[in-house]
Enzyme design. Sequence first.
Site, PDB file in Angstrom:
ATOM      1  N   ASP A 144      -1.675 -12.988   1.173  1.00  0.00           N
ATOM      2  CA  ASP A 144      -2.080 -11.689   1.961  1.00  0.00           C
ATOM      3  C   ASP A 144      -2.521 -12.597   3.496  1.00  0.00           C
ATOM      4  O   ASP A 144      -3.555 -12.758   3.776  1.00  0.00           O
ATOM      5  CB  ASP A 144      -3.398 -11.246   1.267  1.00  0.00           C
ATOM      6  CG  ASP A 144      -3.615  -9.992   2.063  1.00  0.00           C
ATOM      7  OD1 ASP A 144      -2.995  -9.703   2.891  1.00  0.00           O
ATOM      8  OD2 ASP A 144      -4.835  -9.453   1.859  1.00  0.00           O
TER       9      ASP A 144
ATOM     10  N   LYS B  34     -14.908  -8.397   0.212  1.00  0.00           N
ATOM     11  CA  LYS B  34     -14.781  -8.838   1.555  1.00  0.00           C
ATOM     12  C   LYS B  34     -16.217  -8.635   2.200  1.00  0.00           C
ATOM     13  O   LYS B  34     -16.619  -7.454   1.988  1.00  0.00           O
ATOM     14  CB  LYS B  34     -13.711  -8.112   2.437  1.00  0.00           C
ATOM     15  CG  LYS B  34     -13.370  -8.792   3.893  1.00  0.00           C
ATOM     16  CD  LYS B  34     -12.034  -8.078   4.397  1.00  0.00           C
ATOM     17  CE  LYS B  34     -11.879  -8.471   5.789  1.00  0.00           C
ATOM     18  NZ  LYS B  34     -10.617  -7.765   6.412  1.00  0.00           N
TER      19      LYS B  34
ATOM     20  N   MET C 105       2.314  -5.936  -7.820  1.00  0.00           N
ATOM     21  CA  MET C 105       1.089  -5.268  -7.651  1.00  0.00           C
ATOM     22  C   MET C 105       1.103  -4.011  -6.411  1.00  0.00           C
ATOM     23  O   MET C 105       2.114  -4.237  -5.797  1.00  0.00           O
ATOM     24  CB  MET C 105       0.318  -6.248  -6.993  1.00  0.00           C
ATOM     25  CG  MET C 105      -1.103  -5.769  -6.467  1.00  0.00           C
ATOM     26  SD  MET C 105      -1.170  -5.080  -4.800  1.00  0.00           S
ATOM     27  CE  MET C 105      -2.098  -6.770  -3.874  1.00  0.00           C
TER      28      MET C 105
ATOM     29  N   ASP D  99       2.456   1.659   3.266  1.00  0.00           N
ATOM     30  CA  ASP D  99       3.451   0.743   3.914  1.00  0.00           C
ATOM     31  C   ASP D  99       4.763   1.230   3.581  1.00  0.00           C
ATOM     32  O   ASP D  99       5.785   0.925   4.384  1.00  0.00           O
ATOM     33  CB  ASP D  99       3.108  -0.654   3.026  1.00  0.00           C
ATOM     34  CG  ASP D  99       1.865  -1.170   3.478  1.00  0.00           C
ATOM     35  OD1 ASP D  99       1.112  -0.853   4.403  1.00  0.00           O
ATOM     36  OD2 ASP D  99       1.635  -2.033   2.545  1.00  0.00           O
TER      37      ASP D  99
ATOM     38  N   HIS E  97     -11.708 -14.488   2.610  1.00  0.00           N
ATOM     39  CA  HIS E  97     -13.093 -13.279   2.291  1.00  0.00           C
ATOM     40  C   HIS E  97     -14.081 -14.119   1.896  1.00  0.00           C
ATOM     41  O   HIS E  97     -15.366 -14.013   2.660  1.00  0.00           O
ATOM     42  CB  HIS E  97     -12.621 -12.067   1.433  1.00  0.00           C
ATOM     43  CG  HIS E  97     -11.769 -11.188   1.854  1.00  0.00           C
ATOM     44  ND1 HIS E  97     -11.248 -10.259   1.369  1.00  0.00           N
ATOM     45  CD2 HIS E  97     -10.843 -11.353   3.110  1.00  0.00           C
ATOM     46  CE1 HIS E  97     -10.289  -9.664   1.747  1.00  0.00           C
ATOM     47  NE2 HIS E  97     -10.030 -10.130   2.923  1.00  0.00           N
TER      48      HIS E  97
ATOM     49  N   ASP F 213      -5.629 -13.446  -3.448  1.00  0.00           N
ATOM     50  CA  ASP F 213      -4.833 -13.294  -2.196  1.00  0.00           C
ATOM     51  C   ASP F 213      -5.149 -14.607  -1.500  1.00  0.00           C
ATOM     52  O   ASP F 213      -6.201 -15.182  -1.367  1.00  0.00           O
ATOM     53  CB  ASP F 213      -5.505 -12.185  -1.289  1.00  0.00           C
ATOM     54  CG  ASP F 213      -5.212 -10.865  -1.883  1.00  0.00           C
ATOM     55  OD1 ASP F 213      -4.045 -10.738  -2.462  1.00  0.00           O
ATOM     56  OD2 ASP F 213      -5.465  -9.815  -1.229  1.00  0.00           O
TER      57      ASP F 213
ATOM     58  N   ASP G 224     -11.702 -11.999  10.736  1.00  0.00           N
ATOM     59  CA  ASP G 224     -10.619 -11.833   9.727  1.00  0.00           C
ATOM     60  C   ASP G 224      -9.428 -12.473  10.335  1.00  0.00           C
ATOM     61  O   ASP G 224      -8.539 -11.848  11.279  1.00  0.00           O
ATOM     62  CB  ASP G 224     -10.384 -10.471   9.206  1.00  0.00           C
ATOM     63  CG  ASP G 224      -9.667 -10.119   8.152  1.00  0.00           C
ATOM     64  OD1 ASP G 224      -9.193 -11.220   7.633  1.00  0.00           O
ATOM     65  OD2 ASP G 224      -9.357  -9.138   7.948  1.00  0.00           O
TER      66      ASP G 224
ATOM     67  N   HIS H 118       0.831  -1.206  -0.113  1.00  0.00           N
ATOM     68  CA  HIS H 118       0.154   0.028  -0.090  1.00  0.00           C
ATOM     69  C   HIS H 118       1.070   1.092  -0.061  1.00  0.00           C
ATOM     70  O   HIS H 118       2.099   1.100   0.721  1.00  0.00           O
ATOM     71  CB  HIS H 118      -0.883   0.091   1.325  1.00  0.00           C
ATOM     72  CG  HIS H 118      -1.572  -1.009   1.621  1.00  0.00           C
ATOM     73  ND1 HIS H 118      -1.061  -2.128   2.195  1.00  0.00           N
ATOM     74  CD2 HIS H 118      -2.982  -1.314   1.545  1.00  0.00           C
ATOM     75  CE1 HIS H 118      -2.045  -2.945   2.435  1.00  0.00           C
ATOM     76  NE2 HIS H 118      -3.177  -2.463   1.940  1.00  0.00           N
TER      77      HIS H 118
ATOM     78  N   GLU I 244      -9.996 -13.474  -2.501  1.00  0.00           N
ATOM     79  CA  GLU I 244      -9.219 -13.785  -1.211  1.00  0.00           C
ATOM     80  C   GLU I 244      -9.865 -15.016  -0.706  1.00  0.00           C
ATOM     81  O   GLU I 244     -10.897 -14.842  -0.161  1.00  0.00           O
ATOM     82  CB  GLU I 244      -8.813 -12.635  -0.329  1.00  0.00           C
ATOM     83  CG  GLU I 244      -8.151 -12.921   1.091  1.00  0.00           C
ATOM     84  CD  GLU I 244      -7.624 -12.066   1.831  1.00  0.00           C
ATOM     85  OE1 GLU I 244      -7.188 -11.095   1.278  1.00  0.00           O
ATOM     86  OE2 GLU I 244      -7.696 -12.185   3.051  1.00  0.00           O
TER      87      GLU I 244
ATOM     88  N   GLU J 188     -11.267  -6.321  -4.907  1.00  0.00           N
ATOM     89  CA  GLU J 188     -11.338  -7.304  -3.859  1.00  0.00           C
ATOM     90  C   GLU J 188     -12.344  -7.123  -2.918  1.00  0.00           C
ATOM     91  O   GLU J 188     -12.594  -6.123  -2.249  1.00  0.00           O
ATOM     92  CB  GLU J 188      -9.985  -7.035  -3.055  1.00  0.00           C
ATOM     93  CG  GLU J 188      -9.729  -8.345  -1.994  1.00  0.00           C
ATOM     94  CD  GLU J 188      -8.223  -7.985  -1.246  1.00  0.00           C
ATOM     95  OE1 GLU J 188      -7.641  -7.464  -1.655  1.00  0.00           O
ATOM     96  OE2 GLU J 188      -8.189  -8.586  -0.103  1.00  0.00           O
TER      97      GLU J 188
ATOM     98  N   ASP K  12      -6.530 -14.256   8.684  1.00  0.00           N
ATOM     99  CA  ASP K  12      -5.268 -14.185   7.823  1.00  0.00           C
ATOM    100  C   ASP K  12      -4.307 -15.282   8.013  1.00  0.00           C
ATOM    101  O   ASP K  12      -3.281 -14.714   8.202  1.00  0.00           O
ATOM    102  CB  ASP K  12      -4.795 -12.785   7.918  1.00  0.00           C
ATOM    103  CG  ASP K  12      -5.341 -11.591   7.260  1.00  0.00           C
ATOM    104  OD1 ASP K  12      -6.112 -12.077   6.372  1.00  0.00           O
ATOM    105  OD2 ASP K  12      -5.459 -10.354   7.584  1.00  0.00           O
TER     106      ASP K  12
HETATM  107  C1  GCO Z   1      -7.760  -7.298   4.342  1.00  0.00           C
HETATM  108  C2  GCO Z   1      -7.497  -7.156   2.967  1.00  0.00           C
HETATM  109  C3  GCO Z   1      -6.287  -6.661   2.565  1.00  0.00           C
HETATM  110  C4  GCO Z   1      -6.077  -6.159   1.391  1.00  0.00           C
HETATM  111  C5  GCO Z   1      -4.866  -5.237   1.029  1.00  0.00           C
HETATM  112  C6  GCO Z   1      -4.689  -4.924  -0.379  1.00  0.00           C
HETATM  113  O1  GCO Z   1      -8.766  -8.083   4.752  1.00  0.00           O
HETATM  114  O2  GCO Z   1      -7.234  -6.385   5.297  1.00  0.00           O
HETATM  115  O3  GCO Z   1      -7.285  -8.620   2.584  1.00  0.00           O
HETATM  116  O4  GCO Z   1      -5.291  -6.951   3.255  1.00  0.00           O
HETATM  117  O5  GCO Z   1      -5.924  -7.228   0.544  1.00  0.00           O
HETATM  118  O6  GCO Z   1      -5.392  -4.091   1.475  1.00  0.00           O
HETATM  119  O7  GCO Z   1      -5.544  -4.522  -1.019  1.00  0.00           O
HETATM  120 MN    MN Z   2      -6.436  -9.385   0.677  1.00  0.00          MN
HETATM  121 MN    MN Z   3      -8.286  -9.944   3.972  1.00  0.00          MN
END
Ligand code: GCO
Ligand code: MN
Ligand code: MN
Length: 386
Positions: free
Chosen positions: A286, A182, A87, A56, A219, A244, A254, A53, A216, A180, A256
């Site tokens: 991700d 979610k 990306m 970041d 998600h 992702d 969430d 991002h 993702e 993306e 991850d």
């Molecule tokens: C999340 C998202 C993010 C995006 C990221 C890139 O659940 O926080 O998956 O990680 O993928 O902001 O766009």
């Molecule tokens: Mn993501």
């Molecule tokens: Mn995510």
Amino acid sequence: MYEPKPEHRFTFGLWTVGNVGRDPFGEPVRSPMSPLDIVHMLAEAGAYGVNFHDNDLIPIDATGAERDKIVADFKKALADTGLVVPMATTNLFSDPVFRDGAFTSNDPKVRAYALQKTMQAMDLGAELGAQVYVFWGGREGTETDAGKSPLDAGKWFREALNFLCEYNLDQGYNFKFALEAKPNEPRSDIYLPTTGAMLGFIATLDHPHMVGVNPEVAHEHMAGLNFMHAVAQAWDAGKLFHIDLNDQKFGRYDQDFRFGAESIKQAFYLVKFLEEVGYEGSRHFDAHAYRTADLNDVKEFARGCMRTYLILKEKAQQFRADHEIQALLAEIKADDGSMNPYFGSYSKDKAQALKAHSFDRVTLGQRGQPYEKLDQLLIELLLGVR
Ligand code: GCO
Ligand code: MN
Ligand code: MN
């Protein structure tokens, strides 16, 4: 064996291995790592690329001179390690200004600021060689629908993407945009909550060919959906621009998790699908390490994501080469060709002939399928006893 190589297209975001382990109940447990240290760590682990991002890499309040210095140092780290940036994306969720969303905020000044910030972040991504530009609208949603109409939000989001597609053309950046979806978190409800919803929305844009999706795992799993099915629909539509990879217990917050940490079967079907259709984009992880991890364990996390992908890729090959499995599949899909005259494009004659055909419905309904046997063979293959 299972060593990541550049041709595997494994990428990580700066925010993934760089995650400091903050959660809603607890403070960070790991010290922040600089983008340069992250690039070196990823290179050591065997990754192909690093994504980011805007913030970041460049703090939100950095001056122009600070920005240029950071970019120059980052470029040097990329050159030193051979990592690439496939990306880039915009942080449209961390700063308080985005508390009610970015492109869908009720405040026109915030919507305009989000456009400005995204154009600047696209400039940064293009400068570092990114080819895919991701849009994750984490704050594009509501807690209460009393104050915002989803029709207004949809219109604003569409206008923003149309504007940014034109900017992409105007600047000659040639980015592929990847949306993306979610379902929730950090908002109670996020607009366009699934990959399927995004695909429907893309068809309403001015430049639909420029825009695809970034599905993702976590998600779709948060929403209790079958991820591979969503990916297949995106692939079929020519819209799988990015992916992702991570993992997640179904229906939870969430999480991850490391790719394949939780749902091995779903991860297997996904890898098998991507490899069989010949998906050539990034395999972007991700995900982040458990909050209990120290820096060494973060490295194990990164290696584990890639290693599991490669192991599952090998399992998919085994599945294709397994005679018993393939014989069962042949039985399941047996086709004597007798129905071919009825399939394909419509004609009046075909319709008449099909209406006149007599089917033995009762016998057809008595035929079972050996999916239990097939699934057990798959489980044994995955468990390593085949
Ligand atoms: C999340 C998202 C993010 C995006 C990221 C890139 O659940 O926080 O998956 O990680 O993928 O902001 O766009
Ligand atoms: Mn993501
Ligand atoms: Mn995510």
